[in-house]
Motif scaffolding. Structure first.
Motif, PDB file in Angstrom:
ATOM      1  N   GLN A  80      -3.008  -5.714   0.576  1.00 18.81           N
ATOM      2  CA  GLN A  80      -3.628  -4.720  -0.107  1.00 18.81           C
ATOM      3  C   GLN A  80      -2.887  -3.636  -0.394  1.00 18.81           C
ATOM      4  OE1 GLN A  80      -8.082  -3.180  -1.275  1.00 18.81           O
ATOM      5  NE2 GLN A  80      -7.434  -3.438   0.937  1.00 18.81           N
ATOM      6  N   MET A  81      -2.580  -2.964  -1.630  1.00 19.91           N
ATOM      7  CA  MET A  81      -1.756  -2.023  -1.800  1.00 19.91           C
ATOM      8  C   MET A  81      -2.379  -0.688  -1.716  1.00 19.91           C
ATOM      9  SD  MET A  81       0.894  -3.821  -2.384  1.00 19.91           S
ATOM     10  CE  MET A  81       2.077  -2.294  -2.698  1.00 19.91           C
ATOM     11  N   PRO A  82      -1.773   0.337  -1.282  1.00 16.42           N
ATOM     12  CA  PRO A  82      -2.401   1.576  -1.178  1.00 16.42           C
ATOM     13  C   PRO A  82      -2.946   2.143  -2.220  1.00 16.42           C
ATOM     14  CG  PRO A  82      -0.101   1.535   0.186  1.00 16.42           C
ATOM     15  CD  PRO A  82      -0.283   0.281  -0.823  1.00 16.42           C
ATOM     16  N   ASP A  83      -2.322   1.928  -3.569  1.00 18.02           N
ATOM     17  CA  ASP A  83      -2.880   2.489  -4.783  1.00 18.02           C
ATOM     18  C   ASP A  83      -3.748   1.428  -5.740  1.00 18.02           C
ATOM     19  OD1 ASP A  83      -0.911   0.801  -5.144  1.00 18.02           O
ATOM     20  OD2 ASP A  83       0.090   2.333  -6.612  1.00 18.02           O
ATOM     21  N   GLY A  84      -4.143   0.221  -5.065  1.00 20.99           N
ATOM     22  CA  GLY A  84      -5.126  -0.537  -5.799  1.00 20.99           C
ATOM     23  C   GLY A  84      -4.365  -1.908  -5.950  1.00 20.99           C
ATOM     24  N   GLY A  85      -5.155  -2.984  -5.712  1.00 17.39           N
ATOM     25  CA  GLY A  85      -4.728  -4.359  -5.897  1.00 17.39           C
ATOM     26  C   GLY A  85      -3.950  -4.978  -5.052  1.00 17.39           C
ATOM     27  N   PHE A  86      -3.587  -6.069  -4.951  1.00 14.59           N
ATOM     28  CA  PHE A  86      -2.980  -6.782  -4.103  1.00 14.59           C
ATOM     29  C   PHE A  86      -1.695  -7.470  -4.540  1.00 14.59           C
ATOM     30  CE2 PHE A  86      -7.286  -7.030  -2.987  1.00 14.59           C
ATOM     31  CZ  PHE A  86      -7.371  -7.096  -1.511  1.00 14.59           C
ATOM     32  N   CYS A  87      -0.484  -7.402  -3.469  1.00 16.34           N
ATOM     33  CA  CYS A  87       0.758  -8.215  -4.078  1.00 16.34           C
ATOM     34  C   CYS A  87       0.781  -9.619  -3.660  1.00 16.34           C
ATOM     35  CB  CYS A  87       2.043  -7.251  -3.175  1.00 16.34           C
ATOM     36  SG  CYS A  87       2.048  -7.123  -1.495  1.00 16.34           S
ATOM     37  N   GLY A  88       1.690 -10.426  -3.776  1.00 11.67           N
ATOM     38  CA  GLY A  88       1.622 -11.803  -3.699  1.00 11.67           C
ATOM     39  C   GLY A  88       2.121 -12.279  -2.148  1.00 11.67           C
ATOM     40  N   GLY A  89       2.873 -11.592  -1.597  1.00 11.71           N
ATOM     41  CA  GLY A  89       3.407 -11.823  -0.353  1.00 11.71           C
ATOM     42  C   GLY A  89       4.300 -10.883   0.499  1.00 11.71           C
ATOM     43  N   SER A 100       7.192  -2.370  -4.083  1.00 10.15           N
ATOM     44  CA  SER A 100       6.017  -3.128  -3.961  1.00 10.15           C
ATOM     45  C   SER A 100       4.932  -2.739  -4.889  1.00 10.15           C
ATOM     46  CB  SER A 100       5.471  -3.193  -2.619  1.00 10.15           C
ATOM     47  OG  SER A 100       6.471  -4.134  -1.684  1.00 10.15           O
ATOM     48  N   TYR A 101       4.285  -3.784  -5.744  1.00 14.85           N
ATOM     49  CA  TYR A 101       3.395  -3.063  -6.689  1.00 14.85           C
ATOM     50  C   TYR A 101       2.177  -4.282  -6.753  1.00 14.85           C
ATOM     51  CZ  TYR A 101       6.967  -0.415  -8.662  1.00 14.85           C
ATOM     52  OH  TYR A 101       8.034   0.433  -8.805  1.00 14.85           O
ATOM     53  N   GLY A 102       0.889  -3.694  -6.845  1.00 14.93           N
ATOM     54  CA  GLY A 102      -0.224  -4.603  -6.819  1.00 14.93           C
ATOM     55  C   GLY A 102       0.254  -5.437  -8.444  1.00 14.93           C
ATOM     56  N   ASN A 125     -10.592  -2.078  -1.758  1.00 16.97           N
ATOM     57  CA  ASN A 125     -10.633  -0.751  -2.369  1.00 16.97           C
ATOM     58  C   ASN A 125     -10.849  -1.122  -3.936  1.00 16.97           C
ATOM     59  OD1 ASN A 125      -9.996   1.705  -3.636  1.00 16.97           O
ATOM     60  ND2 ASN A 125      -7.917   1.803  -2.803  1.00 16.97           N
ATOM     61  N   ARG A 126     -12.003  -1.131  -4.365  1.00 18.24           N
ATOM     62  CA  ARG A 126     -12.715  -1.228  -5.414  1.00 18.24           C
ATOM     63  C   ARG A 126     -12.222  -0.342  -6.516  1.00 18.24           C
ATOM     64  NH1 ARG A 126     -17.862  -4.611  -5.468  1.00 18.24           N
ATOM     65  NH2 ARG A 126     -17.760  -5.709  -3.408  1.00 18.24           N
ATOM     66  N   GLU A 127     -12.243   0.844  -5.991  1.00 19.96           N
ATOM     67  CA  GLU A 127     -11.890   2.006  -7.008  1.00 19.96           C
ATOM     68  C   GLU A 127     -10.602   1.754  -7.318  1.00 19.96           C
ATOM     69  OE1 GLU A 127     -11.511   6.868  -7.514  1.00 19.96           O
ATOM     70  OE2 GLU A 127     -12.989   5.962  -5.982  1.00 19.96           O
ATOM     71  N   GLY A 128      -9.599   1.497  -6.556  1.00 17.20           N
ATOM     72  CA  GLY A 128      -8.215   1.352  -6.627  1.00 17.20           C
ATOM     73  C   GLY A 128      -7.801   0.056  -7.457  1.00 17.20           C
ATOM     74  N   VAL A 129      -8.529  -1.014  -7.265  1.00 18.82           N
ATOM     75  CA  VAL A 129      -8.249  -2.163  -8.009  1.00 18.82           C
ATOM     76  C   VAL A 129      -8.654  -2.316  -9.461  1.00 18.82           C
ATOM     77  CG1 VAL A 129      -9.413  -4.481  -8.437  1.00 18.82           C
ATOM     78  CG2 VAL A 129      -8.969  -3.954  -5.988  1.00 18.82           C
ATOM     79  N   LEU A 130      -9.725  -1.297  -9.665  1.00 18.72           N
ATOM     80  CA  LEU A 130     -10.118  -0.892 -11.179  1.00 18.72           C
ATOM     81  C   LEU A 130      -9.258   0.048 -11.757  1.00 18.72           C
ATOM     82  CD1 LEU A 130     -13.997  -0.509 -10.310  1.00 18.72           C
ATOM     83  CD2 LEU A 130     -13.083  -2.501 -11.653  1.00 18.72           C
ATOM     84  N   GLU A 131      -8.727   1.025 -11.226  1.00 14.80           N
ATOM     85  CA  GLU A 131      -7.710   1.725 -11.633  1.00 14.80           C
ATOM     86  C   GLU A 131      -6.522   1.063 -11.966  1.00 14.80           C
ATOM     87  OE1 GLU A 131      -7.102   5.022  -8.852  1.00 14.80           O
ATOM     88  OE2 GLU A 131      -9.268   6.168  -9.479  1.00 14.80           O
ATOM     89  N   SER A 142      -3.271  -6.899 -24.579  1.00 15.04           N
ATOM     90  CA  SER A 142      -3.003  -7.571 -23.631  1.00 15.04           C
ATOM     91  C   SER A 142      -2.857  -7.095 -22.168  1.00 15.04           C
ATOM     92  CB  SER A 142      -1.619  -8.485 -24.172  1.00 15.04           C
ATOM     93  OG  SER A 142      -0.477  -7.653 -23.940  1.00 15.04           O
ATOM     94  N   PHE A 143      -2.431  -7.625 -21.146  1.00 11.72           N
ATOM     95  CA  PHE A 143      -2.100  -7.117 -19.963  1.00 11.72           C
ATOM     96  C   PHE A 143      -0.886  -7.597 -19.144  1.00 11.72           C
ATOM     97  CE2 PHE A 143      -6.736  -6.243 -20.446  1.00 11.72           C
ATOM     98  CZ  PHE A 143      -7.033  -5.196 -19.391  1.00 11.72           C
ATOM     99  N   GLN A 144      -0.364  -6.536 -18.893  1.00  9.79           N
ATOM    100  CA  GLN A 144       0.955  -7.011 -18.090  1.00  9.79           C
ATOM    101  C   GLN A 144       0.560  -7.087 -16.602  1.00  9.79           C
ATOM    102  OE1 GLN A 144       2.885  -3.499 -19.421  1.00  9.79           O
ATOM    103  NE2 GLN A 144       2.972  -2.599 -17.240  1.00  9.79           N
ATOM    104  N   CYS A 145       1.293  -7.834 -15.812  1.00 11.49           N
ATOM    105  CA  CYS A 145       0.822  -8.097 -14.515  1.00 11.49           C
ATOM    106  C   CYS A 145       1.171  -7.047 -13.440  1.00 11.49           C
ATOM    107  CB  CYS A 145       1.635  -9.656 -13.989  1.00 11.49           C
ATOM    108  SG  CYS A 145       3.404  -9.561 -13.825  1.00 11.49           S
ATOM    109  N   ILE A 146       2.324  -6.259 -13.639  1.00 10.92           N
ATOM    110  CA  ILE A 146       2.445  -5.196 -12.754  1.00 10.92           C
ATOM    111  C   ILE A 146       2.683  -4.008 -13.424  1.00 10.92           C
ATOM    112  CG2 ILE A 146       3.350  -6.728 -10.830  1.00 10.92           C
ATOM    113  CD1 ILE A 146       6.156  -5.853 -11.366  1.00 10.92           C
ATOM    114  N   ALA A 147       2.711  -2.816 -12.729  1.00 11.23           N
ATOM    115  CA  ALA A 147       2.615  -1.561 -13.241  1.00 11.23           C
ATOM    116  C   ALA A 147       4.100  -1.276 -13.913  1.00 11.23           C
ATOM    117  CB  ALA A 147       2.185  -0.373 -12.369  1.00 11.23           C
TER     118      ALA A 147
END
Length: 345
Positions: A80-89, A100-102, A125-131, A142-147
């Motif tokens: 789980q990334m500090p600023d939200g979301g999860f990375c793949g490995g 590293s990015y969610g 980290n629900r707030e971070g995931v949503l942000e 559309s959505f891109q996969c990382i920031a």
């Protein structure tokens, strides 16, 4: 036509083995390890093979997988990334790296896997995931996969919709733009593509239909200009014994799920010859367990999971598999881990 036998115990052993060690051909997928874990865990969950307790190391137990659920849960939270979301490995090392990015697909699979393993999600980290989700929607909807700039297509729009649904907060997503993007991907023949102007594809068609259902926009989008009828016609004509993903392509086990689930969401699953389709999928079982993409090939974890998902979706308990929620892609009774606003099939 008699349905071929389902080799349950070999599949339990196959997916358990995938959680412990994978062939070196999977090295190139190290950045997507979260998804590989998701495939194996969800398949074992559909088989009813996950142990009730965190650990199960009894060698004589032929019903449950031999695995440590607690260790998998801790591994997921470690990504789980500090600023939200999860990375793949952990491919950039055990600590979070500046590069590293969610990843939105890894976040979707992380949430689903935690639910399957019985975690209460209290550490998400629900707030971070949503942000994070909000930051990934592009101007075209559309959505891109990382920031930091990346591929963007229908897959990631679907992941965004599932995350918002599971966390019961749609504020990160502009639905009007998302629907506009989906409409821009509807092909002349009724299929739906990954990107505007491309050929319709079974996987992106499912992602679009499921996303519309989750956004509660399915009828408004499809019930005009003959779209629903063309889409149903396109899906039903993908069966050629097994299921193909696009016209004039060979049959492939994973499309049994992508197309079968799409027709299920449209209320037209009865248009398929499920006995014939189940037999094609079952004929792709291998001696080592799991399922292959096509007849005679080696099994791989993606096609094995989606073959299992199709059999759950279509079998009416014939194979003693747990009920799948095909909109989300997890066992139906695992949705209780989330505070979803409404039910979806």
């Amino acid at each position: 036509m008699a349905t071929l036998d389902f080799d349950r115990q070999r599949h339990v052993k196959y997916f358990t083995a995938c959680l412990n060690s994978l062939p070196d051909a999977y090295n190139k997928l190290d950045t997507n390890r979260m998804t590989l874990v998701h495939f194996a865990v969800q398949a074992l969950d559909l088989l009813g093979a996950l142990p009730d307790d965190y650990t199960c190391f009894e060698e004589g137990d032929t019903k449950h997988a031999i695995l440590d659920k607690h260790a998998i849960i801790e591994w997921i939270y470690g990504l789980q990334m500090p600023d939200g979301g999860f990375c793949g490995g952990s491919f950039l090392g055990p600590n979070h790296h500046s590069h590293s990015y969610g990843h939105i697909a890894m976040t979707y699979t992380a949430l689903c896997t935690l639910a399957a393993l019985g975690d209460n999600l209290s550490r998400v980290n629900r707030e971070g995931v949503l942000e994070s989700v909000a930051s990934l929607q592009r101007d075209d909807g559309s959505f891109q996969c990382i920031a930091v700039g990346s591929e963007h297509d229908m897959r990631f729009l679907y992941c965004a919709c599932v995350i918002c649904h599971l966390l019961n907060d749609w504020s990160p997503l502009n639905k009007d733009k998302a629907v506009d993007y989906i409409e821009s991907c509807i092909a002349y023949d009724g299929g739906i593509s990954l990107l505007p102007g491309q050929e319709g594809h079974g996987g992106s068609t499912f992602c679009a239909v499921a996303a519309l259902l989750l956004m509660d926009c399915l009828s408004d989008t499809l019930d005009k200009d003959g779209r629903r009828q063309r889409l149903i016609h396109w899906c039903a004509h993908r069966q050629v014994g097994g299921m193909q993903g696009r016209p004039n392509k060979a049959e492939d086990t994973c499309y049994s799920y992508w197309i079968g689930a799409t027709l299920t969401l449209l209320g037209k699953n009865d248009l398929l010859d499920h006995e014939q389709l189940q037999n094609y999928v079952l004929s792709c079982q291998t001696k080592m367990g799991g399922f292959s993409k096509i007849l005679g090939a080696h099994p791989d974890i993606l096609h094995a999971f989606y073959s299992m998902s199709y059999l759950s979706l279509s079998s009416n308990d014939k194979f003693e598999l747990k009920q799948l929620n095909c909109t989300i892609g997890i066992r139906e009774d695992r949705l209780s881990a989330f505070d979803c606003e409404r039910n979806v099939p």
